[in-house]
Scaffold this active site. Structure first.
Site, mmCIF file in Angstrom:
data_model
loop_
_atom_site.group_PDB
_atom_site.id
_atom_site.type_symbol
_atom_site.label_atom_id
_atom_site.label_comp_id
_atom_site.label_asym_id
_atom_site.label_seq_id
_atom_site.Cartn_x
_atom_site.Cartn_y
_atom_site.Cartn_z
ATOM 1 N N LYS A 53 -102.037 -23.072 0.790
ATOM 2 C CA LYS A 53 -102.803 -24.280 0.460
ATOM 3 C C LYS A 53 -103.780 -24.603 1.585
ATOM 4 C CE LYS A 53 -99.237 -26.004 -2.578
ATOM 5 N NZ LYS A 53 -97.970 -26.711 -2.721
ATOM 6 N N GLN A 97 -94.371 -31.144 0.066
ATOM 7 C CA GLN A 97 -93.901 -29.877 -0.487
ATOM 8 C C GLN A 97 -92.434 -30.004 -0.921
ATOM 9 O OE1 GLN A 97 -95.867 -26.998 -0.929
ATOM 10 N NE2 GLN A 97 -94.069 -26.376 -2.099
ATOM 11 N N ASP A 120 -100.875 -34.355 -6.579
ATOM 12 C CA ASP A 120 -99.930 -33.507 -7.313
ATOM 13 C C ASP A 120 -99.664 -34.076 -8.708
ATOM 14 O OD1 ASP A 120 -99.056 -31.123 -6.317
ATOM 15 O OD2 ASP A 120 -97.490 -31.993 -5.042
#
Ligand code: NDP
Length: 290
Positions: A53, A97, A120
């Site tokens: 990422k 994460q 997200d």
């Protein structure tokens, strides 16, 4: 033989477009999109995802701000960090994460992220907006799948779509995105009776199970579109999806490969959500009404 939908190619196009958008945004407003990535503990797979990422952000001109915390971090410490990131105007997207180490509540952590920085798309606010058909930030994997479906030019209206898997990050949001485009959606899971027959009736199959090649090629209706979300490492060390690719590709009109299908789209959509968040912030528009 089916057409292969190359997520790698579509994602590269998306990322090129984003790079240009970022340059223009910086030039016009002085705002450079910033994504904060929080990694707690030392899960090896998570470390790889975070590294990828970061690399993708750099290539698109997005600032990537990494916060690595030890596995023993308390929930309070993590929530304090998220509070700081919520308040930091140089941060337009916050990604924690997953999975988190035991003892940390994913729900509490995700609910603490400011929904207008929730790139997200996992915050209940954003999930609720998706369900009511007024999305703000949508989960990246199903959003990427929609881009792949659009790239085929297929009209989803009235199509029978069968999703195998009902997770919050893939299966459920996928259902609402397909519904929005007027597909008739069936969500299957581990207690579904006669999965094979359900898949056999599908014009569009999305497999998000996490079991190597569990959707057999002869379940696929002739001409169906097959999207394989699964990433499974098998004994010889190679990666395979949730669909038996060799046989399914004999029947499908379009199919995504593993790797190189859905995977690259997930990161591309994360970048896209971050750039959108930065644009909204630069324009003074609020993504989420407070
Ligand atoms: P989860 O483990 O959260 O969900 C799996 C789903 O599959 C569950 O709903 C489960 O049903 C269902 N399932 C399990 N066994 C069966 C079965 N025998 N028959 C029918 N349904 C079954 O997985 P995720 O959604 O997080 O991920 C799915 C796969 O996609 C994984 O391989 C993951 O690595 C991959 N993935 C890939 C991404 C990418 O970017 N390409 C991103 C996210 C995930 P139940 O709810 O009843 O338990």
């Amino acid at each position: 033989m089916s057409n292969i939908i190359s997520g790698k190619e579509v994602a590269a196009e998306v990322r090129e477009g984003l790079k240009a958008e970022v340059e223009a945004l910086v030039k016009d407003t002085g705002v450079r999109p910033g994504l904060a990535v929080v990694l707690v503990g030392d899960d090896p797979a998570s470390q790889v995802y975070v590294r990828n990422k970061k690399k993708a952000c750099e290539k698109a001109g997005i600032n990537s701000i990494e916060h690595r915390l030890p596995a023993e971090t308390t929930e309070e410490e993590l929530l304090t960090l998220i509070g700081e990131l919520n308040a930091d105007t140089s941060v337009h997207g916050i990604l924690v994460q997953l999975p988190l180490p035991d003892g940390l509540s994913e729900d509490r952590v995700l609910e603490t992220i400011d929904p207008s920085k929730d790139v997200d798309g996992f915050h209940p606010y954003n999930m609720g907006r998706l369900v009511t058909g007024k999305p703000v930030f949508e989960p990246c994997t199903p959003l990427g799948i929609m881009r792949l479906l659009h790239s085929t030019g297929i009209d989803l209206k009235g199509k029978e779509a069968v999703i195998v898997g009902r997770s919050n990050i893939v299966g459920k949001p996928m259902a609402f995105m397909l519904l929005r485009e007027h597909a008739t959606v069936t969500i299957c899971h581990s207690r579904t009776r006669d999965l094979k027959e359900k898949v056999r009736g599908a014009d569009v199959v999305v497999a998000a199970v996490g079991i190597a090649e569990m959707v057999k090629g002869d379940w696929i209706k002739e001409g169906a579109v097959v999207i394989d979300v699964g990433i499974n490492r098998i004994e010889d060390g190679s990666l395979v999806g949730d669909v038996e690719f060799a046989t399914a590709s004999e029947r499908a009109s379009y199919i995504t490969p593993v790797p190189g299908g859905v995977g690259p789209m997930t990161i591309a959509m994360l970048l896209s959500n971050t750039v959108r968040s930065a644009k909204l912030s630069a324009s003074g528009e609020k993504a989420v009404a407070s």
